[in-house]
Design an enzyme around this catalytic site. Structure first.
Site, mmCIF file in Angstrom:
data_model
loop_
_atom_site.group_PDB
_atom_site.id
_atom_site.type_symbol
_atom_site.label_atom_id
_atom_site.label_comp_id
_atom_site.label_asym_id
_atom_site.label_seq_id
_atom_site.Cartn_x
_atom_site.Cartn_y
_atom_site.Cartn_z
ATOM 1 N N ASP A 92 41.472 27.539 32.915
ATOM 2 C CA ASP A 92 42.523 27.798 33.910
ATOM 3 C C ASP A 92 43.932 27.675 33.313
ATOM 4 O O ASP A 92 44.850 27.169 33.968
ATOM 5 C CB ASP A 92 42.373 26.837 35.108
ATOM 6 C CG ASP A 92 41.028 26.988 35.802
ATOM 7 O OD1 ASP A 92 40.543 28.122 35.914
ATOM 8 O OD2 ASP A 92 40.464 25.967 36.221
ATOM 9 N N GLY A 142 41.323 29.049 27.450
ATOM 10 C CA GLY A 142 41.342 27.691 27.993
ATOM 11 C C GLY A 142 40.732 27.641 29.383
ATOM 12 O O GLY A 142 40.302 28.648 29.954
ATOM 13 N N MET A 188 31.819 30.639 38.358
ATOM 14 C CA MET A 188 31.964 29.242 37.944
ATOM 15 C C MET A 188 31.502 29.009 36.510
ATOM 16 O O MET A 188 30.687 28.115 36.242
ATOM 17 C CB MET A 188 31.210 28.337 38.936
ATOM 18 C CG MET A 188 31.669 28.518 40.367
ATOM 19 S SD MET A 188 33.468 28.519 40.549
ATOM 20 C CE MET A 188 33.720 26.994 41.390
ATOM 21 N N ARG A 189 32.030 29.812 35.603
ATOM 22 C CA ARG A 189 31.741 29.611 34.184
ATOM 23 C C ARG A 189 32.993 29.857 33.369
ATOM 24 O O ARG A 189 33.819 30.682 33.770
ATOM 25 C CB ARG A 189 30.675 30.609 33.697
ATOM 26 C CG ARG A 189 29.317 30.227 34.118
ATOM 27 C CD ARG A 189 28.274 31.252 33.768
ATOM 28 N NE ARG A 189 27.099 30.930 34.563
ATOM 29 C CZ ARG A 189 26.211 30.014 34.224
ATOM 30 N NH1 ARG A 189 26.323 29.383 33.075
ATOM 31 N NH2 ARG A 189 25.190 29.735 35.014
ATOM 32 N N GLY A 228 31.511 34.615 47.770
ATOM 33 C CA GLY A 228 32.129 35.932 47.610
ATOM 34 C C GLY A 228 33.157 36.294 48.657
ATOM 35 O O GLY A 228 33.389 37.487 48.905
ATOM 36 N N HIS A 269 42.309 30.435 41.322
ATOM 37 C CA HIS A 269 41.993 29.012 41.260
ATOM 38 C C HIS A 269 42.598 28.322 42.486
ATOM 39 O O HIS A 269 43.759 28.571 42.824
ATOM 40 C CB HIS A 269 42.556 28.403 39.978
ATOM 41 C CG HIS A 269 42.220 26.955 39.846
ATOM 42 N ND1 HIS A 269 40.951 26.524 39.500
ATOM 43 C CD2 HIS A 269 42.953 25.840 40.053
ATOM 44 C CE1 HIS A 269 40.938 25.204 39.497
ATOM 45 N NE2 HIS A 269 42.132 24.755 39.825
ATOM 46 N N GLU A 321 44.335 32.522 49.392
ATOM 47 C CA GLU A 321 43.627 33.201 48.297
ATOM 48 C C GLU A 321 43.356 34.656 48.679
ATOM 49 O O GLU A 321 43.559 35.580 47.884
ATOM 50 C CB GLU A 321 42.298 32.503 47.996
ATOM 51 C CG GLU A 321 42.441 31.098 47.441
ATOM 52 C CD GLU A 321 41.090 30.518 47.007
ATOM 53 O OE1 GLU A 321 40.232 31.259 46.517
ATOM 54 O OE2 GLU A 321 40.906 29.299 47.165
HETATM 55 C C1 GAR Z 1 37.462 29.916 45.779
HETATM 56 O O1 GAR Z 1 38.083 28.882 46.486
HETATM 57 C C2 GAR Z 1 38.018 30.029 44.374
HETATM 58 O O2 GAR Z 1 39.391 29.751 44.319
HETATM 59 C C3 GAR Z 1 37.227 28.969 43.665
HETATM 60 O O3 GAR Z 1 35.930 29.103 44.170
HETATM 61 C C4 GAR Z 1 35.991 29.583 45.505
HETATM 62 C C5 GAR Z 1 35.115 30.800 45.596
HETATM 63 O O4 GAR Z 1 35.035 31.233 46.919
HETATM 64 N N1 GAR Z 1 37.258 29.158 42.252
HETATM 65 C C6 GAR Z 1 37.307 28.146 41.398
HETATM 66 O O5 GAR Z 1 37.299 26.980 41.734
HETATM 67 C C7 GAR Z 1 37.383 28.554 39.933
HETATM 68 N N2 GAR Z 1 37.762 27.435 39.145
HETATM 69 P P1 GAR Z 1 34.488 32.666 47.265
HETATM 70 O O6 GAR Z 1 33.136 32.788 46.539
HETATM 71 O O7 GAR Z 1 34.290 32.633 48.742
HETATM 72 O O8 GAR Z 1 35.468 33.689 46.815
#
Ligand code: GAR
Length: 215
Positions: free
Chosen positions: A145, A143, A90-91, A12, A109, A174
């Site tokens: 991503d 789709g 992650m779904r 998070g 992403h 991010e």
């Molecule tokens: C982040 O790096 C996000 O970009 C990735 O998961 C991580 C979550 O981190 N998302 C994906 O890979 C989606 N396909 P966080 O829980 O610390 O925000």
């Protein structure tokens, strides 16, 4: 004030970046609800610390993916959520949910889409040997991503990089561009035209100013 719902599966830190952007006044929005699909997601502790409501919706309680996402949709609609933020969720989201929130679900992403979609975007970039990678905020479609791209930020990839070191470099970006994308939405400055997201004036800032390599 824009009403947000956040979906997360783990740590998070992007959720935290959005909380911080709201707290500092950079983003005029309110997080109505955090939904997690894992009971022990660390994001829940962040929600508790900031007095944000959270709900655990267990996918195992549903006989189909659609039903799981209908439950999520209903919970968000009950709270009047206008924009849904996938923050490390992650779904793959399903059609009944996307239809209810068309062009109102954002995802981040950890790669420069359309390169390296799916799981482990940072590992894919290191293994492929690219010299530049980064992160992408996009609207979610059906789709994996594939939805219209809102903002991207680039970072260099060094020959010594591991998945972890690259992930850390990307994560900093991010945390910068996700609140920024939400801010643009909250100001009514994003318009989806086919595959493109048009960012309206005052300055057409979508392509470059948020890209550290371009200055
Ligand atoms: C982040 O790096 C996000 O970009 C990735 O998961 C991580 C979550 O981190 N998302 C994906 O890979 C989606 N396909 P966080 O829980 O610390 O925000």
């Amino acid at each position: 004030m824009l009403r947000l719902g956040v979906l997360a599966s783990g740590r998070g830190s992007n959720f935290q970046a959005i909380i911080d952007a709201i707290g500092s006044g950079r983003l005029n929005a309110k997080i109505e609800l955090l939904i997690v699909d894992k009971a022990n997601a660390y994001a829940v502790q962040r929600a508790n610390k900031h007095s944000i409501d959270h709900v655990f919706i267990n996918p195992k309680d549903f006989s189909s993916k659609d039903d799981f996402f209908i439950a999520i949709r209903d919970e968000l609609q009950k709270r009047g959520v206008e924009l849904v933020i996938l923050a490390g969720f992650m779904r793959v989201v399903q059609k009944p949910f996307i239809d209810a929130y068309a062009n109102r679900i954002m995802n981040i992403h950890p790669a420069l889409l359309p390169s390296f979609p799916g799981l482990h975007g940072q590992r894919q970039a290191v293994e492929h040997g690219v010299k530049i990678s980064g992160c992408t905020v996009h609207f979610v479609d059906e789709g994996m991503d594939t939805g219209p791209i809102i903002i991207q930020a680039a970072v260099p990839v060094c020959s010594e990089d591991t998945e972890e070191s690259l992930a850390a470099r990307i994560l900093l970006q991010e945390h910068r561009i996700y609140p920024e994308a939400i801010r643009l939405y909250s100001e009514g400055r994003l318009k989806v035209e086919g595959r493109k997201v048009i960012i309206s004036s005052p300055t057409d800032e979508g392509c470059c100013i948020i890209n550290p390599l371009l200055g």
